[in-house]
Every structure is written in structure tokens, then in C-alpha cells.
Design an enzyme around this catalytic site. Structure first.
Site, PDB file in Angstrom:
ATOM      1  N   THR A 171       0.861  -1.183   0.000  1.00 47.49           N
ATOM      2  CA  THR A 171       0.000   0.000   0.000  1.00 47.49           C
ATOM      3  C   THR A 171       0.897   1.232   0.000  1.00 47.49           C
ATOM      4  O   THR A 171       2.003   1.190   0.537  1.00 47.49           O
ATOM      5  CB  THR A 171      -0.868  -0.024   1.279  1.00 47.49           C
ATOM      6  OG1 THR A 171      -1.846  -1.049   1.120  1.00 47.49           O
ATOM      7  CG2 THR A 171      -1.559   1.300   1.553  1.00 47.49           C
ATOM      8  N   ARG A 199     -15.170  -5.781   0.006  1.00 45.18           N
ATOM      9  CA  ARG A 199     -14.601  -5.457   1.328  1.00 45.18           C
ATOM     10  C   ARG A 199     -14.052  -4.021   1.318  1.00 45.18           C
ATOM     11  O   ARG A 199     -13.402  -3.590   0.383  1.00 45.18           O
ATOM     12  CB  ARG A 199     -13.483  -6.440   1.638  1.00 45.18           C
ATOM     13  CG  ARG A 199     -12.702  -6.146   2.919  1.00 45.18           C
ATOM     14  CD  ARG A 199     -11.416  -5.408   2.617  1.00 45.18           C
ATOM     15  NE  ARG A 199     -10.541  -5.353   3.781  1.00 45.18           N
ATOM     16  CZ  ARG A 199      -9.368  -4.722   3.791  1.00 45.18           C
ATOM     17  NH1 ARG A 199      -8.948  -4.101   2.719  1.00 45.18           N
ATOM     18  NH2 ARG A 199      -8.645  -4.707   4.876  1.00 45.18           N
ATOM     19  N   VAL A 200     -14.348  -3.269   2.370  1.00 43.91           N
ATOM     20  CA  VAL A 200     -13.869  -1.894   2.494  1.00 43.91           C
ATOM     21  C   VAL A 200     -12.703  -1.864   3.475  1.00 43.91           C
ATOM     22  O   VAL A 200     -12.834  -2.319   4.612  1.00 43.91           O
ATOM     23  CB  VAL A 200     -15.004  -0.963   2.982  1.00 43.91           C
ATOM     24  CG1 VAL A 200     -14.483   0.442   3.250  1.00 43.91           C
ATOM     25  CG2 VAL A 200     -16.136  -0.936   1.962  1.00 43.91           C
ATOM     26  N   GLY A 201     -11.571  -1.346   3.021  1.00 40.34           N
ATOM     27  CA  GLY A 201     -10.398  -1.212   3.896  1.00 40.34           C
ATOM     28  C   GLY A 201     -10.349   0.170   4.526  1.00 40.34           C
ATOM     29  O   GLY A 201     -11.311   0.943   4.487  1.00 40.34           O
ATOM     30  N   ASP A 202      -9.212   0.495   5.118  1.00 38.59           N
ATOM     31  CA  ASP A 202      -9.052   1.761   5.844  1.00 38.59           C
ATOM     32  C   ASP A 202      -8.580   2.917   4.962  1.00 38.59           C
ATOM     33  O   ASP A 202      -8.760   4.083   5.307  1.00 38.59           O
ATOM     34  CB  ASP A 202      -8.004   1.579   6.958  1.00 38.59           C
ATOM     35  CG  ASP A 202      -6.656   1.115   6.385  1.00 38.59           C
ATOM     36  OD1 ASP A 202      -6.620   0.031   5.764  1.00 38.59           O
ATOM     37  OD2 ASP A 202      -5.665   1.846   6.526  1.00 38.59           O
ATOM     38  N   THR A 221      -0.934   2.189   7.054  1.00 39.99           N
ATOM     39  CA  THR A 221      -0.923   0.956   6.270  1.00 39.99           C
ATOM     40  C   THR A 221      -0.957  -0.227   7.234  1.00 39.99           C
ATOM     41  O   THR A 221      -0.583  -0.091   8.399  1.00 39.99           O
ATOM     42  CB  THR A 221       0.347   0.882   5.386  1.00 39.99           C
ATOM     43  OG1 THR A 221       0.469  -0.445   4.867  1.00 39.99           O
ATOM     44  CG2 THR A 221       1.629   1.227   6.140  1.00 39.99           C
ATOM     45  N   GLY A 222      -1.423  -1.354   6.723  1.00 40.52           N
ATOM     46  CA  GLY A 222      -1.477  -2.535   7.572  1.00 40.52           C
ATOM     47  C   GLY A 222      -2.839  -3.187   7.531  1.00 40.52           C
ATOM     48  O   GLY A 222      -3.585  -3.029   6.549  1.00 40.52           O
ATOM     49  N   HIS A 223      -3.179  -3.872   8.583  1.00 42.46           N
ATOM     50  CA  HIS A 223      -4.427  -4.635   8.636  1.00 42.46           C
ATOM     51  C   HIS A 223      -5.624  -3.684   8.750  1.00 42.46           C
ATOM     52  O   HIS A 223      -5.950  -3.179   9.817  1.00 42.46           O
ATOM     53  CB  HIS A 223      -4.369  -5.604   9.823  1.00 42.46           C
ATOM     54  CG  HIS A 223      -5.502  -6.550   9.867  1.00 42.46           C
ATOM     55  ND1 HIS A 223      -5.718  -7.387  10.920  1.00 42.46           N
ATOM     56  CD2 HIS A 223      -6.496  -6.798   8.982  1.00 42.46           C
ATOM     57  CE1 HIS A 223      -6.810  -8.109  10.685  1.00 42.46           C
ATOM     58  NE2 HIS A 223      -7.288  -7.758   9.509  1.00 42.46           N
ATOM     59  N   GLY A 224      -6.276  -3.464   7.609  1.00 41.02           N
ATOM     60  CA  GLY A 224      -7.316  -2.432   7.515  1.00 41.02           C
ATOM     61  C   GLY A 224      -8.448  -2.566   8.513  1.00 41.02           C
ATOM     62  O   GLY A 224      -8.937  -1.571   9.058  1.00 41.02           O
TER      63      GLY A 224
HETATM   64  N1  ASP Z   1      -4.488  -1.116   4.868  1.00 41.76           N
HETATM   65  C1  ASP Z   1      -4.712  -1.841   3.618  1.00 41.76           C
HETATM   66  C2  ASP Z   1      -6.045  -2.523   3.688  1.00 41.76           C
HETATM   67  O1  ASP Z   1      -6.355  -3.131   4.693  1.00 41.76           O
HETATM   68  C3  ASP Z   1      -3.665  -2.862   3.301  1.00 41.76           C
HETATM   69  C4  ASP Z   1      -2.228  -2.467   3.571  1.00 41.76           C
HETATM   70  O2  ASP Z   1      -1.940  -1.340   4.018  1.00 41.76           O
HETATM   71  O3  ASP Z   1      -1.331  -3.324   3.316  1.00 41.76           O
HETATM   72  O4  ASP Z   1      -6.761  -2.502   2.736  1.00 41.76           O
END
Ligand code: ASP
Length: 301
Positions: A171, A199-202, A221-224
């Protein structure tokens, strides 16, 4: 505020990074270009958009071209952009456009809305002149196939059904401060590979994956799902009201670490101070301030 205080920080995702040199090269090109614009007197908005577009166009990253695929092999992308004055534009689950961040910016400047999703976002993009574009790469297809053989620690229910590993990073995000002290933050993501379609991320949600206020800007970034639950970008923004960017990020991320949330963030405060951190094994990031470029490959955690 003068030329000495312009700054830009970018990330290329939190997770596990195998192609470190490719990530570092892509980041340095985007950062140098954004910084060059800032030094010429360009607004933070222009510098951030340029940097994010370069990262979206680079198939190494999980945004725009090369986005991760859903379980149905679809590239649905999220992007958001926010200024320190509270202006925001976002797109969610947008398909078939080259640069989601540019569509998000048009949502901010050309509509009465904050976020457009799915078909409506695509129709709006077309009305703004964005052409049909397929961001799916062979590499992204291969990654989905590999995931199917292993299993994602983020989506255990999907795992059970489909048998889907390890979250790849990629990301992208950028935060910049220009010579007038304006701050802009943006995030763009192809999401997590193997997620459900829709699916909706952050990344396209203000306060979650992206946030800006007079105190500064943040991109996460990371686990949305967990970033949304924590409203991580807003959390860092609130802490930064009284703390420098680095302290605000460090405190918010130690809370995330305590909760075992895999994530990372970059930030700039109103004085041009830089902050970054991550709880994941790696994060690709880099920044340029006071004419000095720093890349994550320059030092190890
Ligand atoms: N935050 C992003 C999501 O969950 C993925 C990521 O940052 O790697 O969609």
C-alpha cells in the site's frame, strides 16, 4: 515557513518485504519528485498527488497497477486524500482506473460528497475523463494463487472456506508540508490479497487510513479492519496536537502493538517534524527534509 521546512514522507506499505531494493528505488523516485516540486514552491497537494501517482504506476507496489486481488480475482482499490483544512476525497472499491488517488482528489474538488464507492465511483471517474484501465498484473494473479495454497492470518473465515499467507506489503501513502505550511496526506491501496469482493479497507476512510488537521498529516498501512477499529490516523492526529509527530506515532503504535495489530504509519507535524513507525516485520518508507533523503534501507530496525 521557508524552503528549509518543506518535507515529504512516503511509505510503500507495512508487512513482509521481499523486494527491498525495488521498493527503495520506487520510493526514492517518488520522494525526490515530490520534494523537487515543493522546493519549487508547489503546493503540498500537488507534491503528494505526484508522489502517490508515481507509486501507483509502479507495479512493485500494491496500489493502482499491481493492486492485490480479491478472492474473485478482481482489483478493487481504495484511496483517500485530506488537507489540513479538513477537505477530504475518497474512493472505495473502485475498479478499472489507473490512478485512484486522482479520482479521490476529484471527489474532493468536484463533488458535494466525501467518498464515492463501487459503480458510482467508476461512473464519476469516467465523467471526469478517467479512461478504462486494467490494473491487474500477472504477478498479482500469481500472489493470489500462492495465498490460496497457504492461508491468511487476517481472514481465518475465508481461510476455512478457501484455504487462503502472509500479508504482503505495498500500500502507498504520502504526507507533505509546503513552504506555506500547508499539509496534505494521501493513501492508496489495492487492499489485502484474498479478501472478499466488496470489502472496504481503511485507506479511503478519513481518520482510519488517512488524516490531516492543522496539527499535521498521517497515512497508515497494515491490517485495515484493525486500523478502522482503532481509527489509527485520527488517534495519531489527536496525540500530535500536543506532541511532535514522532512521539505521536510511537505512542499510537505501541498501543497497536499491545493489541497485536500489524500496521505502520507516517506523519508530518505543523512544524515540519517527521514521524514513522510500524508493528509489522517491515515497512517500506522514506522521507526528504532539509535536502536530505532517508530511506528505510539506510538503517534496520
Ligand atoms: N491497509 C490496507 C487494507 O487493509 C492494506 C495495507 O496497508 O497493506 O486494505
Amino acid at each position: 515557513m521557508d524552503n528549509r521546512t518543506v518535507a515529504i514522507i512516503c511509505h510503500g506499505g507495512a508487512g513482509t518485504i521481499t523486494e527491498k531494493e525495488d521498493y527503495a528505488r520506487g520510493l526514492s523516485e517518488a520522494i525526490e519528485e515530490g520534494y523537487r516540486l515543493l522546493r519549487q514552491g508547489a503546493p503540498a497537494l500537488e507534491a503528494v498527488l505526484r508522489a502517490v501517482v508515481m507509486l501507483e504506476d509502479n507495479p512493485v507496489f500494491n496500489a493502482g497497477t499491481g493492486s492485490s486481488l480479491t478472492i474473485d480475482e478482481v482489483a478493487e482499490m481504495d484511496a483517500g486524500i485530506m488537507t489540513q483544512h479538513g477537505r477530504f476525497g475518497g474512493v472505495i472499491c473502485i475498479r478499472n482506473v489507473k490512478n485512484p488517488v486522482l479520482v479521490a482528489e476529484k471527489v474532493m474538488t468536484e463533488t458535494d460528497h466525501l467518498i464515492l464507492a463501487g459503480d458510482g465511483a467508476i461512473r464519476f471517474a469516467r465523467s471526469m475523463g478517467f479512461e478504462d484501465y486494467n490494473p491487474v498484473t500477472e504477478k498479482a494473479k500469481r500472489r493470489l494463487m500462492e495465498l490460496r495454497q497457504n492461508g491468511s492470518k487476517f481472514f481465518p473465515r475465508l481461510n476455512q472456506r478457501l484455504g487462503i499467507t502472509e500479508q504482503k506489503s505495498g500500500t502507498v501513502g504520502a504526507v507533505a508540508i509546503d513552504r506555506n505550511g500547508n499539509i496534505v496526506a494521501a493513501t492508496s491501496s489495492g487492499g489485502i490479497a484474498g479478501r472478499m469482493t466488496g470489502r472496504v479497507g481503511d485507506s479511503g476512510i478519513p481518520g482510519a487510513g488517512v488524516f490531516a488537521s492543522p496539527a499535521g498529516g498521517v497515512s497508515c498501512t497494515g491490517h485495515g479492519e484493525e486500523i478502522l477499529r482503532m481509527l489509527l490516523a485520527r488517534d495519531i492526529g489527536e496525540r500530535r496536537k500536543t506532541l511532535p509527530a514522532q512521539t505521536a506515532v510511537t505512542l499510537a503504535l505501541s498501543e497497536a502493538k499491545r493489541k497485536k495489530v500489524l500496521c505502520g504509519a507516517i506523519a508530518i507535524d505543523a512544524r515540519g517534524g517527521i514521524g514513522y513507525g510500524y508493528t509489522s516485520p517491515d515497512m517500506a518508507y522514506g522521507y526528504k527534509a532539509a535536502d536530505r533523503l532517508f530511506l528505510f534501507t539506510d538503517s534496520r530496525k
